[in-house]
Design an enzyme around this catalytic site. Structure first.
Site, PDB file in Angstrom:
ATOM      1  N   CYS A   2     -13.298  42.048  24.270  1.00 50.58           N
ATOM      2  CA  CYS A   2     -14.729  41.738  24.241  1.00 50.58           C
ATOM      3  C   CYS A   2     -15.028  40.636  25.257  1.00 50.58           C
ATOM      4  O   CYS A   2     -14.152  39.899  25.675  1.00 50.58           O
ATOM      5  CB  CYS A   2     -15.144  41.266  22.862  1.00 50.58           C
ATOM      6  SG  CYS A   2     -14.678  42.419  21.564  1.00 50.58           S
ATOM      7  N   ARG A  27     -15.508  43.996  30.208  1.00 48.09           N
ATOM      8  CA  ARG A  27     -14.516  43.698  29.167  1.00 48.09           C
ATOM      9  C   ARG A  27     -14.685  44.562  27.918  1.00 48.09           C
ATOM     10  O   ARG A  27     -13.798  44.619  27.066  1.00 48.09           O
ATOM     11  CB  ARG A  27     -14.620  42.225  28.768  1.00 48.09           C
ATOM     12  CG  ARG A  27     -14.370  41.266  29.894  1.00 48.09           C
ATOM     13  CD  ARG A  27     -14.460  39.857  29.398  1.00 48.09           C
ATOM     14  NE  ARG A  27     -13.376  39.575  28.491  1.00 48.09           N
ATOM     15  CZ  ARG A  27     -12.196  39.107  28.841  1.00 48.09           C
ATOM     16  NH1 ARG A  27     -11.936  38.866  30.109  1.00 48.09           N
ATOM     17  NH2 ARG A  27     -11.264  38.869  27.950  1.00 48.09           N
ATOM     18  N   TRP A  76     -15.836  45.598  22.491  1.00 46.05           N
ATOM     19  CA  TRP A  76     -14.953  46.768  22.525  1.00 46.05           C
ATOM     20  C   TRP A  76     -14.411  46.859  21.113  1.00 46.05           C
ATOM     21  O   TRP A  76     -13.640  46.019  20.668  1.00 46.05           O
ATOM     22  CB  TRP A  76     -13.831  46.554  23.536  1.00 46.05           C
ATOM     23  CG  TRP A  76     -12.959  47.756  23.750  1.00 46.05           C
ATOM     24  CD1 TRP A  76     -13.156  48.759  24.649  1.00 46.05           C
ATOM     25  CD2 TRP A  76     -11.738  48.070  23.056  1.00 46.05           C
ATOM     26  NE1 TRP A  76     -12.146  49.684  24.556  1.00 46.05           N
ATOM     27  CE2 TRP A  76     -11.258  49.296  23.597  1.00 46.05           C
ATOM     28  CE3 TRP A  76     -11.014  47.462  22.052  1.00 46.05           C
ATOM     29  CZ2 TRP A  76     -10.091  49.902  23.152  1.00 46.05           C
ATOM     30  CZ3 TRP A  76      -9.853  48.069  21.604  1.00 46.05           C
ATOM     31  CH2 TRP A  76      -9.391  49.276  22.154  1.00 46.05           C
ATOM     32  N   ASN A 102     -13.671  37.519  19.884  1.00 44.32           N
ATOM     33  CA  ASN A 102     -12.851  38.432  20.668  1.00 44.32           C
ATOM     34  C   ASN A 102     -11.448  38.360  20.099  1.00 44.32           C
ATOM     35  O   ASN A 102     -10.925  37.262  19.931  1.00 44.32           O
ATOM     36  CB  ASN A 102     -12.849  37.995  22.138  1.00 44.32           C
ATOM     37  CG  ASN A 102     -11.881  38.802  22.987  1.00 44.32           C
ATOM     38  OD1 ASN A 102     -11.562  39.934  22.662  1.00 44.32           O
ATOM     39  ND2 ASN A 102     -11.415  38.212  24.075  1.00 44.32           N
ATOM     40  N   GLY A 103     -10.836  39.494  19.788  1.00 41.79           N
ATOM     41  CA  GLY A 103      -9.472  39.484  19.266  1.00 41.79           C
ATOM     42  C   GLY A 103      -9.395  40.199  17.935  1.00 41.79           C
ATOM     43  O   GLY A 103     -10.285  40.973  17.570  1.00 41.79           O
ATOM     44  N   GLU A 485       0.293  56.145  39.822  1.00 43.19           N
ATOM     45  CA  GLU A 485      -1.001  55.459  39.936  1.00 43.19           C
ATOM     46  C   GLU A 485      -2.122  56.470  40.208  1.00 43.19           C
ATOM     47  O   GLU A 485      -3.214  56.369  39.639  1.00 43.19           O
ATOM     48  CB  GLU A 485      -0.899  54.397  41.050  1.00 43.19           C
ATOM     49  CG  GLU A 485      -2.204  53.797  41.550  1.00 43.19           C
ATOM     50  CD  GLU A 485      -2.916  52.907  40.540  1.00 43.19           C
ATOM     51  OE1 GLU A 485      -2.443  52.776  39.402  1.00 43.19           O
ATOM     52  OE2 GLU A 485      -3.981  52.384  40.893  1.00 43.19           O
ATOM     53  N   LYS A 489      -5.370  57.086  37.692  1.00 45.92           N
ATOM     54  CA  LYS A 489      -6.778  56.961  38.111  1.00 45.92           C
ATOM     55  C   LYS A 489      -7.564  58.200  37.699  1.00 45.92           C
ATOM     56  O   LYS A 489      -8.723  58.109  37.294  1.00 45.92           O
ATOM     57  CB  LYS A 489      -6.881  56.761  39.636  1.00 45.92           C
ATOM     58  CG  LYS A 489      -6.425  55.417  40.136  1.00 45.92           C
ATOM     59  CD  LYS A 489      -7.322  54.260  39.739  1.00 45.92           C
ATOM     60  CE  LYS A 489      -6.766  53.436  38.631  1.00 45.92           C
ATOM     61  NZ  LYS A 489      -5.828  52.390  38.905  1.00 45.92           N
ATOM     62  N   GLU A 492      -8.131  58.180  33.782  1.00 49.16           N
ATOM     63  CA  GLU A 492      -9.075  57.202  33.221  1.00 49.16           C
ATOM     64  C   GLU A 492     -10.474  57.335  33.821  1.00 49.16           C
ATOM     65  O   GLU A 492     -11.444  56.984  33.145  1.00 49.16           O
ATOM     66  CB  GLU A 492      -8.536  55.775  33.352  1.00 49.16           C
ATOM     67  CG  GLU A 492      -8.357  55.263  34.748  1.00 49.16           C
ATOM     68  CD  GLU A 492      -7.786  53.839  34.767  1.00 49.16           C
ATOM     69  OE1 GLU A 492      -7.909  53.113  33.780  1.00 49.16           O
ATOM     70  OE2 GLU A 492      -7.224  53.459  35.813  1.00 49.16           O
ATOM     71  N   HIS A 508      13.779  69.777  37.015  1.00 49.44           N
ATOM     72  CA  HIS A 508      14.334  69.507  35.684  1.00 49.44           C
ATOM     73  C   HIS A 508      13.310  69.767  34.587  1.00 49.44           C
ATOM     74  O   HIS A 508      13.474  69.305  33.474  1.00 49.44           O
ATOM     75  CB  HIS A 508      14.861  68.073  35.623  1.00 49.44           C
ATOM     76  CG  HIS A 508      15.928  67.818  36.644  1.00 49.44           C
ATOM     77  ND1 HIS A 508      17.225  68.235  36.478  1.00 49.44           N
ATOM     78  CD2 HIS A 508      15.864  67.247  37.871  1.00 49.44           C
ATOM     79  CE1 HIS A 508      17.925  67.903  37.555  1.00 49.44           C
ATOM     80  NE2 HIS A 508      17.124  67.312  38.418  1.00 49.44           N
ATOM     81  N   LYS A 611     -11.553  46.463  30.501  1.00 48.52           N
ATOM     82  CA  LYS A 611     -10.717  46.015  31.613  1.00 48.52           C
ATOM     83  C   LYS A 611      -9.593  45.104  31.159  1.00 48.52           C
ATOM     84  O   LYS A 611      -8.481  45.176  31.652  1.00 48.52           O
ATOM     85  CB  LYS A 611     -11.580  45.305  32.653  1.00 48.52           C
ATOM     86  CG  LYS A 611     -10.768  44.944  33.875  1.00 48.52           C
ATOM     87  CD  LYS A 611     -11.569  44.911  35.104  1.00 48.52           C
ATOM     88  CE  LYS A 611     -10.692  44.728  36.328  1.00 48.52           C
ATOM     89  NZ  LYS A 611      -9.939  45.952  36.671  1.00 48.52           N
TER      90      LYS A 611
END
Ligand code: M6R
Length: 616
Positions: A2, A27, A76, A102-103, A485, A489, A492, A508, A611
């Site tokens: 948050c 955030r 969030w 936040n947390g 990477e 991208k 997400e 394999h 983020k």
């Protein structure tokens, strides 16, 4: 996860809070709320599910009296879905106190039972409301908001940043932090609190770090910091290295587009002042020089993109400094009883410096006696503060939730570290170090060329692929983490199933995924590399092509061997092998962004993400 902002002063608290929340929205963005004290001392609050814009509309329809004291929150969700009721602030002391958080408060269930037994009733499903009620009750007993906060945090387990205002404490905001971020902004006749400096940088660049388990009380003309026992605590002041314009879109359609365009600067700024006469100059590592000369192993920790940067760094550090390097996801490392001692250098990589998984891993590594070095992009963040040394990346604020410019800056910092260790250990002579630095210093211009030359074509390809259900990425050696990477991208940003594989792993198992029309991006090593990797990757391309894959190759200019087997070739300039990832990753960043754009998605704020992941 948050975002939190607090303000006391004579300015418009509403403007400061909404402006701060805009900058912190990366955030968390599933709901938002603010509480302000009016000039008459009334407490008013508005909170709404949805992005910040919904709250802004609510404030336009139902304005709040604008006093000089307030707190704001962008959420969030962890406990309780993203609803109006679960949005922060939450209230205590009969609605006279407002609190944001936040947390995660881990013992909230026990505390809730205790509060219910004591006659309190709960409106929301959040863990936060427990803290609001506790601070409210303690204020009722003490009449002192700082003491009320102190008595409350003593009872909380978990990670939290809390901010509170009370209608009987005009001109005061009290904050507390444990393992969750909070910084102070110092103004003239006004002071600020924020999850990071972005919350207040348009008003002041003077900032102060708040340590673990500390409480801060801000008034317009004073800032007091104490620890959880009530003893005065010292806080370190620092100047924010960037100004507010760096965190603005500045005419770009999205932060992500801007931040990809800033990738050359991210590398150049991370290098700036750190090379001298063909040697690496890292005075920030002077304090750990003795420890560095005694290490026999490097362990790189990070999550997501930061971990992939670590994987790229591993190849170069091992080759240059001839020291074993392992890379591990922070959350896996922490819970497997790893073997560490004072000869292990633990390098954490984190853009935000607040990722809880990485923070916990660093703390654990320190407890085991390892030396800790933080590679971080955020001044005053918790991980660098708790590490033995820090190598800041100077990518500037990264606002888009998906990391782009931070990746190239992290790889650059790891390369500087690798060359520094190689120099200390005598594994590269001065000429060899100088040659690598010359290559590294040429990277920003080359990235610029990649962005300019490939962006338009990649946008066309993305448009053409907007219905694609699945994309694979292949790479080898340093190209393997680039493939990972590229896949991250796409997942997400474009919500497309994507996987990155080491090209050698194809036979394999993953080759079974190839069917006619399957799109595969292949990061092709340079044909000039003395190893036989180029040939092997071209063979891999032929194998998947034979099974109907549509191949998009990222290959060096002049590599003709790949042309007959690829449907499309995106070119990157010539570079020595270790520097290719800094170039080949760029088209993949552009592709993720363009595919999301082609699908009409929000490239800066993808669904379900935040983020800065400050919960485990
Ligand atoms: O702030 P950090 O670098 O520690 O963040 C690590 C990851 O959470 C981050 O890289 C994440 O994977 C991004 N969504 C990648 O784009």
């Amino acid at each position: 996860m948050c975002g939190i902002v607090g303000y006391v002063g004579s300015g418009s608290s509403l403007e400061v809070l909404v402006g701060g929340l805009k900058r912190l929205e990366y955030r968390g963005y599933d709901s938002a709320g603010i509480a302000v004290l009016s000039p008459e001392g009334d407490l008013g609050a508005r909170k709404r599910a949805g992005k910040l814009g919904v709250l802004v509309e609510e404030l336009a329809e139902n304005p709040l009296p604008d006093g000089g004291t307030g707190i704001g929150h962008t959420r969030w969700a962890t406990h309780g879905g993203p609803t109006d009721v679960n949005a922060h602030p939450h209230f205590g002391d009969g609605g006279r106190l407002a609190l944001i958080h936040n947390g995660i408060i881990e013992n909230f269930a026990e505390l809730k039972a205790e509060l219910v037994a004591a006659g309190e009733s709960f409106e929301s499903e959040t863990d936060t409301e427990v803290a609001a009620l506790l601070v409210g009750r303690a204020f009722h007993d003490t009449g002192d908001l700082t003491e009320a906060m102190r008595r409350t945090v003593e009872r909380l387990d978990g990670a939290f940043t809390l901010l509170a205002v009370h209608r009987s404490a005009p001109g005061v905001v009290v904050g507390a932090r444990r393992s969750s971020p909070l910084v102070i902004g110092l103004g003239e006749g006004e002071n600020f609190l924020g999850s990071d400096v972005a919350a207040f940088v348009e008003h002041t660049r003077r900032a102060m770090e708040i340590g673990e388990d500390q409480i801060v009380t801000i008034r317009p003309d004073s800032v007091e910091v104490i620890d959880f026992s009530g003893a005065p605590a010292a806080a370190k002041e620092f100047e924010v290295a960037w100004d507010a314009s760096a965190a603005e879109k500045g005419g770009w359609p999205s932060f992500m587009k801007k931040e990809i365009a800033e990738e050359p600067d991210a590398v150049a700024n991370t290098l700036r002042g750190r090379t001298h006469d063909g040697a690496v100059a890292l005075p920030e590592l002077d304090g750990v020089a003795e420890a560095l000369s005694g290490i026999n192993r490097v362990l790189v920790l990070g999550c997501g993109t930061a971990a992939y940067a670590g994987m790229v760094g591993k190849y170069a550090i091992e080759a240059w400094a001839r020291i074993p390097v392992d890379v591990e996801l922070s959350h896996e490392f922490r819970y497997r009883d790893p073997v560490l001692d004072e000869h292990t250098l633990v390098v954490s990589v984190s853009q935000s410096g607040e990722t809880m998984d990485t923070l916990m891993a660093v703390r654990y590594a320190r407890e085991q006696g390892a030396r800790t070095l933080s590679i971080c992009n955020t001044q005053g963040a918790t991980i660098p503060r708790e590490s033995d040394a820090v190598l800041y990346t100077h990518a500037g604020p990264e606002v888009a939730v998906a990391s782009t410019k931070a990746f190239v800056a992290q790889v650059t910092a790891l390369y500087l570290l690798g060359l520094h260790l190689a120099t200390l250990r005598g594994t590269l002579d001065a000429d060899a170090v100088a040659a690598q630095l010359t290559e590294l210093e040429a990277v920003p211009t080359k990235i610029q060329r990649v962005v300019e030359a490939s962006s338009a074509r990649i946008a066309e390809l993305a448009h053409w692929m907007s219905d694609t259900q699945s994309v694979l990425f292949l790479g080898r050696h340093v190209g393997f983490p680039v493939a990972l990477e590229g896949a991250l991208k796409l997942k997400e940003l474009a919500y497309i199933h994507a996987e990155g594989f080491a090209a050698g792993e194809l036979k394999h198992g993953p080759i079974a995924l190839i069917e006619p029309g399957q799109i595969v991006f292949v990061v092709v090593p340079s044909p000039r590399d003395p190893s036989s990797l180029h040939k092997k990757v071209v063979s891999n391309i032929q194998e998947i092509r034979a099974r109907g894959a549509r191949v998009i190759a990222i290959a060096e200019l002049g590599d003709v061997a790949v042309v007959p087997f690829a449907d499309e070739v995106i070119r990157i300039p010539l570079a020595a092998p270790f520097f290719e990832p800094l170039l080949s990753v760029v088209p993949l960043h552009v592709f993720g962004m363009e595919l999301a754009t082609a699908k009409g998605l929000d490239v800066d704020q993808p669904r379900n993400l935040a983020k800065s992941v400050t919960v485990e």
